[in-house]
Motif scaffolding. Structure first.
Motif, mmCIF file in Angstrom:
data_model
loop_
_atom_site.group_PDB
_atom_site.id
_atom_site.type_symbol
_atom_site.label_atom_id
_atom_site.label_comp_id
_atom_site.label_asym_id
_atom_site.label_seq_id
_atom_site.Cartn_x
_atom_site.Cartn_y
_atom_site.Cartn_z
ATOM 1 N N ARG A 113 102.793 55.451 85.695
ATOM 2 C CA ARG A 113 103.483 54.303 85.135
ATOM 3 C C ARG A 113 102.498 53.529 84.261
ATOM 4 O O ARG A 113 101.279 53.682 84.374
ATOM 5 N N TYR A 114 103.052 52.692 83.397
ATOM 6 C CA TYR A 114 102.252 51.931 82.439
ATOM 7 C C TYR A 114 101.114 51.178 83.146
ATOM 8 O O TYR A 114 99.956 51.254 82.739
ATOM 9 N N GLY A 115 101.449 50.450 84.197
ATOM 10 C CA GLY A 115 100.446 49.662 84.912
ATOM 11 C C GLY A 115 99.348 50.513 85.523
ATOM 12 O O GLY A 115 98.180 50.113 85.562
ATOM 13 N N GLU A 116 99.714 51.687 86.003
ATOM 14 C CA GLU A 116 98.721 52.600 86.578
ATOM 15 C C GLU A 116 97.738 53.076 85.507
ATOM 16 O O GLU A 116 96.538 53.182 85.766
ATOM 17 N N ILE A 117 98.268 53.352 84.323
ATOM 18 C CA ILE A 117 97.391 53.786 83.221
ATOM 19 C C ILE A 117 96.435 52.659 82.858
ATOM 20 O O ILE A 117 95.233 52.868 82.701
ATOM 21 N N GLY A 118 96.977 51.444 82.743
ATOM 22 C CA GLY A 118 96.151 50.285 82.400
ATOM 23 C C GLY A 118 95.043 50.035 83.415
ATOM 24 O O GLY A 118 93.916 49.697 83.051
ATOM 25 N N GLU B 125 109.448 58.695 80.062
ATOM 26 C CA GLU B 125 110.706 58.871 80.783
ATOM 27 C C GLU B 125 111.077 57.566 81.478
ATOM 28 O O GLU B 125 110.291 57.014 82.251
ATOM 29 N N VAL B 126 112.286 57.090 81.176
ATOM 30 C CA VAL B 126 112.807 55.869 81.782
ATOM 31 C C VAL B 126 113.732 56.272 82.922
ATOM 32 O O VAL B 126 114.691 57.020 82.715
ATOM 33 N N VAL C 24 116.354 48.967 88.946
ATOM 34 C CA VAL C 24 116.243 47.547 88.620
ATOM 35 C C VAL C 24 114.942 47.042 89.207
ATOM 36 O O VAL C 24 114.791 47.001 90.415
ATOM 37 N N PRO C 25 113.957 46.681 88.363
ATOM 38 C CA PRO C 25 113.917 46.885 86.915
ATOM 39 C C PRO C 25 113.696 48.363 86.590
ATOM 40 O O PRO C 25 113.279 49.134 87.468
ATOM 41 N N PRO C 26 113.956 48.761 85.346
ATOM 42 C CA PRO C 26 113.763 50.169 84.981
ATOM 43 C C PRO C 26 112.316 50.599 85.209
ATOM 44 O O PRO C 26 111.380 49.832 84.995
ATOM 45 N N THR C 27 112.152 51.817 85.658
ATOM 46 C CA THR C 27 110.830 52.398 85.869
ATOM 47 C C THR C 27 110.538 53.354 84.721
ATOM 48 O O THR C 27 111.374 54.187 84.390
ATOM 49 N N VAL C 28 109.359 53.209 84.121
ATOM 50 C CA VAL C 28 108.970 54.068 83.009
ATOM 51 C C VAL C 28 107.714 54.841 83.417
ATOM 52 O O VAL C 28 106.745 54.256 83.896
ATOM 53 N N GLU C 29 107.769 56.150 83.233
ATOM 54 C CA GLU C 29 106.614 56.997 83.517
ATOM 55 C C GLU C 29 106.224 57.751 82.262
ATOM 56 O O GLU C 29 107.055 58.076 81.425
ATOM 57 N N TYR C 30 104.926 58.017 82.167
ATOM 58 C CA TYR C 30 104.370 58.768 81.049
ATOM 59 C C TYR C 30 103.699 60.008 81.600
ATOM 60 O O TYR C 30 103.093 59.970 82.671
ATOM 61 N N GLU C 31 103.819 61.100 80.833
ATOM 62 C CA GLU C 31 103.160 62.333 81.241
ATOM 63 C C GLU C 31 102.783 63.141 80.006
ATOM 64 O O GLU C 31 103.316 62.927 78.916
ATOM 65 N N LEU C 32 101.858 64.065 80.210
ATOM 66 C CA LEU C 32 101.461 64.959 79.124
ATOM 67 C C LEU C 32 102.591 65.919 78.804
ATOM 68 O O LEU C 32 103.393 66.261 79.670
ATOM 69 N N THR C 33 102.626 66.359 77.569
ATOM 70 C CA THR C 33 103.594 67.362 77.127
ATOM 71 C C THR C 33 102.908 68.728 77.083
ATOM 72 O O THR C 33 101.674 68.808 77.157
ATOM 73 N N PRO C 34 103.670 69.791 76.945
ATOM 74 C CA PRO C 34 103.035 71.104 76.774
ATOM 75 C C PRO C 34 102.071 71.133 75.577
ATOM 76 O O PRO C 34 101.018 71.767 75.646
ATOM 77 N N LEU C 35 102.412 70.415 74.508
ATOM 78 C CA LEU C 35 101.518 70.355 73.347
ATOM 79 C C LEU C 35 100.198 69.685 73.705
ATOM 80 O O LEU C 35 99.121 70.167 73.353
#
Length: 126
Positions: A42-47, A74-75, A79-90
């Motif tokens: 999640r955004y906060g974890e990355i920060g 990915e959203v 409530v509130p929406p959770t957004v996660e980020y991950e690497l792509t195959p590229l």
């Protein structure tokens, strides 16, 4: 002699390598990719994982990486929406090389530091 072949054009318009450097030349880009190499976050974890990055810079970096196809956002409906980020195959293909840079740094950066110290000693004003 290192390379006796014809030198390739390294101008902006002809050199693909320079275009890749545009992507990875930001320290924040490489650090975000390293953080996500550990798995989706999640955004906060990355920060929290990247010391010194501002919210503005982290947001800009994540947006650019998403635009470049290197990060998937990915959203999750909640409530509130959770957004996660991950690497792509590229980005996984790019991480092979970034990990090699990290290995090189771990093995050789002390030599760079010593060279800098020696250079500074030799070039101190009298």
């Amino acid at each position: 002699m290192r390379n006796e072949t014809i030198k390739s054009d390294i101008s902006d318009s002809a050199c693909g390598y320079r275009r890749v450097l545009e992507i990875i030349s930001s320290k924040w880009t490489v650090l975000v990719l390293h953080a996500l190499d550990e798995g989706s976050k999640r955004y906060g974890e990355i920060g929290k994982r990247i010391e010194g990055v501002s919210q503005k810079m982290l947001t800009q970096t994540l947006r650019q990486l998403e635009r470049d196809g290197l990060v998937k956002r990915e959203v999750h409906p909640s409530v509130p929406p959770t957004v996660e980020y991950e690497l792509t195959p590229l980005s996984e293909t790019l991480m092979l090389h970034i990990r090699q840079f990290k290995q090189w740094t771990n093995e050789h950066y002390p030599h760079v530091q010593r060279a800098r110290e020696e250079y500074d000693r030799m070039n101190e004003p009298d």
